[in-house]
Design a protein around this motif. Structure first.
Motif, PDB file in Angstrom:
ATOM      1  N   LEU A 104       0.831  -1.205   0.000  1.00 52.56           N
ATOM      2  CA  LEU A 104       0.000   0.000   0.000  1.00 52.56           C
ATOM      3  C   LEU A 104       0.864   1.254   0.000  1.00 52.56           C
ATOM      4  N   ARG A 105       2.032   1.160  -0.571  1.00 58.29           N
ATOM      5  CA  ARG A 105       2.950   2.305  -0.589  1.00 58.29           C
ATOM      6  C   ARG A 105       2.337   3.471  -1.372  1.00 58.29           C
ATOM      7  N   SER A 106       2.328   4.626  -0.741  1.00 56.33           N
ATOM      8  CA  SER A 106       1.837   5.874  -1.351  1.00 56.33           C
ATOM      9  C   SER A 106       0.382   5.775  -1.797  1.00 56.33           C
ATOM     10  N   ALA A 107      -0.361   4.855  -1.225  1.00 57.23           N
ATOM     11  CA  ALA A 107      -1.781   4.739  -1.562  1.00 57.23           C
ATOM     12  C   ALA A 107      -2.580   5.835  -0.861  1.00 57.23           C
ATOM     13  N   LYS A 108      -3.708   6.200  -1.472  1.00 57.93           N
ATOM     14  CA  LYS A 108      -4.605   7.180  -0.866  1.00 57.93           C
ATOM     15  C   LYS A 108      -5.698   6.431  -0.112  1.00 57.93           C
ATOM     16  N   LEU A 109      -5.673   6.580   1.219  1.00 54.03           N
ATOM     17  CA  LEU A 109      -6.641   5.886   2.063  1.00 54.03           C
ATOM     18  C   LEU A 109      -7.468   6.873   2.871  1.00 54.03           C
ATOM     19  N   GLU A 110      -7.665   8.083   2.346  1.00 54.62           N
ATOM     20  CA  GLU A 110      -8.450   9.069   3.073  1.00 54.62           C
ATOM     21  C   GLU A 110      -9.871   8.552   3.300  1.00 54.62           C
ATOM     22  N   ASN A 111     -10.287   8.629   4.555  1.00 52.81           N
ATOM     23  CA  ASN A 111     -11.651   8.267   4.955  1.00 52.81           C
ATOM     24  C   ASN A 111     -12.012   6.822   4.612  1.00 52.81           C
ATOM     25  N   ALA A 112     -11.008   5.981   4.434  1.00 57.18           N
ATOM     26  CA  ALA A 112     -11.276   4.573   4.162  1.00 57.18           C
ATOM     27  C   ALA A 112     -11.735   3.875   5.436  1.00 57.18           C
ATOM     28  N   ASP A 113     -12.574   2.888   5.281  1.00 56.24           N
ATOM     29  CA  ASP A 113     -13.078   2.099   6.409  1.00 56.24           C
ATOM     30  C   ASP A 113     -12.220   0.844   6.523  1.00 56.24           C
TER      31      ASP A 113
END
Length: 711
Positions: free
Chosen positions: A622-631
Motif C-alpha cells: 500500500l505504498r503511497s496509496a490514498k486511504l483518506e476516509n477509508a473504512d
C-alpha cells in the motif's frame, strides 16, 4: 516581387514618438512573436479549463454523470484522422468536468473567430498590434473576413498541416502522434517564416489570400502601407515611386482577370470536363442498373421454378428436393434466403433440415438478416406460449434451436469475415427440448471482431480463445479503425471466455455473472455497470479497464492485472484478490468488505472512501496509496507496507497492525519482503486517523509511525 517602399508626403514624423523596444525588432521576428502569442492565447484558453476539469474528475467526493454527447462526438471526430483509439459506450465524469471541458472546447473556437474578426476589420489581432504588424490587401486596406479566413484557415494551417498529415500517415512512424505534431509544427513554421525571411518574398498564406504583412509602425502612402527595408539603414533610403497593385505578385484570380483568353480557356475546360463526367457517369449508372435488373429477372425465374419443385404436390423425391434446396442456396439473393429461412422452421424431415442448413451456410453472411428476424419472432413466440401447453412449447423450442444452429454454423465458417454483422437482441442461449435435443453456442477460437451483439442472449455460450477485436485496414493495433465487437447489455451468464481477446470491447451493462474469464484480455475494455458476480478472472488482463459501478461480488481476481483500472464505486465484497495487481487503480468508493487482498499490489492506488472492513490485507503493498476516509475496521494489515500512504480520516477500529505469527495453515500465502517489520509504517502520518487504540498507537510509535501521542 518586393513591395516598393513608399514615402509619405507629410512632414517628418514626430520625434517624440520613439519606437518601443518590441517594434525596433526586425519585421520577421515580430511576425513570429505575434504568431506565437496568438497560438499561446488560443491554446491556453483551452488547456486551462481542460486541466481543471481533469483535476476535478480525479476527486472522489464529486458525483459522476455521463460525458456530454457533444464532447463524445468531438472526441470521435478528432480521433478518427489521428488514428487514436476511442472507447465506446458510456463514460462517466465528475459533473463540473462536463462544463469545464465544454468551456475548453468553446473558448478556443470563440477566441479564434474573434481574432479573425479583428484581422478582417482592422488588419491586426491584439498580438499583431502589440508587435506592430499589420495585414493589408492590394489596396492597403484590412483584408475582410473572407480573405482573413483564406489566409489563416487555408494558407496558414490547412495546407501545411495537410502536407504534414500525408507524410505522417503514409510513413513508417504512423500512428506515432508525437512525430505528426513535430511535422505539423515544422511545416507551419516553415510556411510562415521560411519565405518571408528572404527579402521581398511573401509566405504561402499571403500569396493565396493576396495580402501582405507589413510594418505598422511605418508611415502609409496613398496606395499601400510601406514595408521596411531591413537590409539598409533608414537614413540612406532614397525616395521611390508609389507602389502599384500591378507590381505585386499576382494571385490566380488576378491573372484570370487580366488575361481574358486564359479565363475563357479555364471556363471552357471546366465546362467540358463537367459535361463529359456527367455523360460517362450517367452511362455507367444506366448500364449497371440494366445489368442488375437482368440478373434479378433471371434469378426470379429460377426461384419460381425451384419453388414449384419444392411444393408438396410436386411429387419430387427426397433426393430431388435436396438438390433443389442446394440450387436455391446458390442463387444467393434475398428472396431465396427468406424462403429457406421459413422452410427451415416448417420442415420435419431430418435429412432435408440438414440440407437447408447447408444451403443457408452456402448463402453465408447475406442470410444473417433473415435468420435474425426469424430468431426474434421465434423467441417471442416461445415466451408467449404458456407452460401448460408443453407440446406447443416443444415445437417452438425445436424451431428456435434449428435457427440457432444455422447462425452458429455461419459464424463458424465465415470467421474473420463477419465484421459489422448485426445480431443485436438475438437469442443464442443454451436451450434443451424435452426430446433430448440440446443447443449450445460454440464459437471457440473464432474471429468475431466487429460483430454487434448488443442485448443478445448468449448465456452459457463458449467463446474460449475467440477474438472480439482485430486490426483495421491500416494493420495496426490501437488505432481508430480497429474492428471491435459490441457486447454491451448482452447476457453472458456462465459463458466460457477463457483466453478470449476482449480488449477495448464494450461490455457496458453486460451480465457476466458466473462467467469464466481466466486469462482473458480485457485491457481497456469498458465494463461500466457490468455484472461480474462470482466470475472467474484468474490471471485476466484488466489494465486500464473501466469498471465503474460494476459488481464483482464473490469474483476470483487472483493474479489478475488491474493496473490503472477505473473501479469507481464498484462492488467487490467477498472477492478473492490474492496477488492481484491494482497499482495506480482508481478504487474510490469501492466496497471490499470481507475480501481477501493478501499480497495484493495497491501502491499509489486511490482507495479514498473505500470500504475495506473485515478485509484481509496481509502482506499487501500500500505504498503511497490514498486511504483518506477509508473504512479499515476489523481489517488485517499485518505485514502490509503502508509507507507513504495517506491515512487521513481512515477508521482503524479493531484493525490488526502488529504482525502476528502466521498460521501454518496459511503458508500458501506468499507475503512480500518488506525488509524489516519497522519499515511497514515508518514515516506514515497517523495524526488524523480515527479510532486508534492503545495497542495500535504503541505499535505505530515503536515502528517509526507519526502521531501526536508518540513520545
Amino acid at each position: 516581387m518586393a513591395t516598393p517602399i513608399v514615402r509619405s508626403n507629410d512632414s517628418q514624423p514626430n520625434k517624440s514618438k520613439a519606437p518601443t523596444k518590441a517594434n525596433s525588432l526586425p519585421l520577421v521576428t515580430r511576425r513570429f512573436a505575434a504568431w506565437a502569442a496568438e497560438i499561446t492565447l488560443v491554446a491556453t484558453s483551452g488547456l486551462v479549463p481542460f486541466g481543471l476539469g481533469a483535476y476535478i474528475n480525479s476527486r472522489s467526493d464529486i458525483n459522476r454523470v455521463p460525458l456530454n454527447p457533444v464532447l463524445v462526438v468531438t472526441e470521435r471526430a478528432i480521433a478518427r484522422p489521428l488514428a487514436l483509439p476511442v472507447s465506446y459506450g458510456i463514460r462517466n465524469v465528475a459533473w463540473p468536468t462536463n462544463y469545464l471541458w465544454m468551456l475548453a472546447l468553446i473558448t478556443p473556437v470563440t477566441l479564434s473567430w474573434w481574432q479573425l474578426y479583428l484581422l478582417a476589420k482592422t488588419g491586426s489581432t491584439l498580438p499583431k498590434r502589440w508587435f506592430g504588424v499589420r495585414v493589408i490587401n492590394d489596396q492597403g486596406k484590412p483584408p475582410g473576413l473572407g480573405v482573413a479566413i483564406a489566409r489563416e484557415g487555408i494558407g496558414k494551417l490547412s495546407v501545411p498541416v495537410s502536407i504534414a498529415y500525408i507524410l505522417w500517415r503514409y510513413s513508417f512512424a504512423f500512428p506515432n502522434l508525437g512525430l505528426f505534431t513535430f511535422l505539423a509544427v515544422l511545416m507551419v513554421l516553415g510556411e510562415s517564416l521560411a519565405l518571408p525571411s528572404r527579402q521581398g518574398r511573401r509566405a504561402l498564406h499571403d500569396w493565396i489570400a493576396g495580402t501582405d504583412a507589413v510594418d505598422a509602425t511605418r508611415p502609409t502612402g496613398r496606395g499601400a502601407l510601406a514595408k521596411t527595408n531591413e537590409t539598409q539603414p533608414a537614413a540612406t533610403e532614397a525616395p521611390t515611386p508609389i507602389a502599384s497593385t500591378e507590381t505585386k505578385l499576382p494571385t490566380l484570380w488576378r491573372r484570370l482577370r487580366q488575361n481574358s483568353n486564359l479565363s475563357l480557356f479555364v471556363i471552357t475546360l471546366a465546362s467540358m470536363t463537367a459535361v463529359l463526367a456527367t455523360l460517362i457517369g450517367t452511362q455507367v449508372y444506366i448500364q449497371t442498373q440494366q445489368g442488375q435488373r437482368t440478373t434479378n429477372q433471371i434469378n426470379s425465374q429460377k426461384f419460381l421454378e425451384l419453388v414449384k419443385q419444392l411444393s408438396p404436390n410436386s411429387g419430387a423425391s427426397v433426393e430431388e428436393r435436396q438438390s433443389t434446396i442446394l440450387a436455391m442456396g446458390s442463387l444467393n439473393d434475398q428472396q431465396s434466403s427468406q424462403f429457406l429461412t421459413d422452410l427451415l422452421v416448417n420442415e420435419t424431415n431430418p435429412a432435408l433440415l440438414d440440407t437447408i442448413q447447408q444451403a443457408l451456410t452456402t448463402v453465408g453472411i447475406p442470410a444473417i438478416p433473415e435468420l435474425k428476424k426469424k430468431n426474434q419472432i421465434l423467441a417471442n413466440e416461445l415466451e408467449s406460449v404458456s407452460s401448460s401447453a408443453p407440446q406447443e412449447r416443444e415445437l417452438r423450442q425445436r424451431r428456435l434451436q434449428l435457427n440457432q444452429q444455422t447462425i452458429n454454423k455461419i459464424l463458424s465458417v465465415y470467421s474473420g469475415k463477419i465484421a459489422g454483422i448485426d445480431l443485436n437482441r438475438t437469442n443464442l442461449s443454451q436451450s434443451r427440448t424435452a426430446g433430448g435435443s440440446n443447443f449450445n453456442l460454440v464459437l471457440e477460437n473464432t474471429d468475431l471482431s466487429g460483430v454487434r451483439l448488443k442485448s443478445a442472449n448468449l448465456n452459457q455460450a463458449s467463446f474460449k480463445g475467440s477474438r472480439f477485436r482485430s486490426v483495421g485496414e491500416d494493420k495496426r493495433w490501437d488505432t481508430y479503425d480497429d474492428t471491435i465487437a459490441d457486447l454491451s447489455q448482452a447476457q453472458l451468464k456462465q459463458a466460457n471466455l477463457t483466453d478470449a481477446n476482449l480488449s477495448r470491447v464494450s461490455l457496458t451493462g453486460t451480465d457476466l455473472s458466473r462467467a469464466t474469464l481466466n486469462r482473458a484480455n480485457l485491457a481497456n475494455a469498458r465494463l461500466i455497470g457490468a455484472n461480474l458476480s462470482s466470475a472467474q478472472l484468474v490471471g485476466a488482463d484488466l489494465r486500464n479497464a473501466v469498471l465503474e459501478n460494476a459488481s464483482l461480488t464473490g469474483a476470483d481476481l487472483g493474479d489478475a492485472k488491474l493496473n490503472e483500472a477505473n473501479l469507481y464505486a464498484a462492488r467487490l465484497g467477498r472477492v478473492i484478490a490474492i496477488g492481484t495487481q491494482l497499482s495506480f487503480a482508481d478504487l474510490t468508493k469501492t466496497d471490499w468488505q470481507a475480501s481477501d487482498l493478501s499480497g495484493a499490489y495497491l501502491d499509489r492506488a486511490n482507495l479514498s472512501n473505500a470500504n475495506l472492513s473485515a478485509t484481509r490485507l496481509t502482506g499487501a503493498i500500500l505504498r503511497s496509496a490514498k486511504l483518506e476516509n477509508a473504512d479499515l475496521r476489523n481489517s488485517d494489515l499485518s505485514f502490509a507496507d503502508l509507507r507513504g500512504a495517506n491515512v487521513a480520516g481512515a477508521d482503524f477500529k479493531d484493525a490488526i497492525l502488529a504482525p502476528n505469527k502466521q498460521d501454518p495453515a496459511d503458508q500458501f500465502v506468499q507475503t512480500p519482503d518488506t525488509g524489516t517489520v519497522s519499515a511497514v509504517v515508518q514515516g506514515v502520518d497517523f495524526s488524523q486517523a480515527k479510532n486508534l487504540d492503545a495497542k495500535q498507537l504503541a505499535y505505530i510509535c515503536t515502528q517509526g509511525g507519526i502521531h501526536p501521542r508518540c513520545p
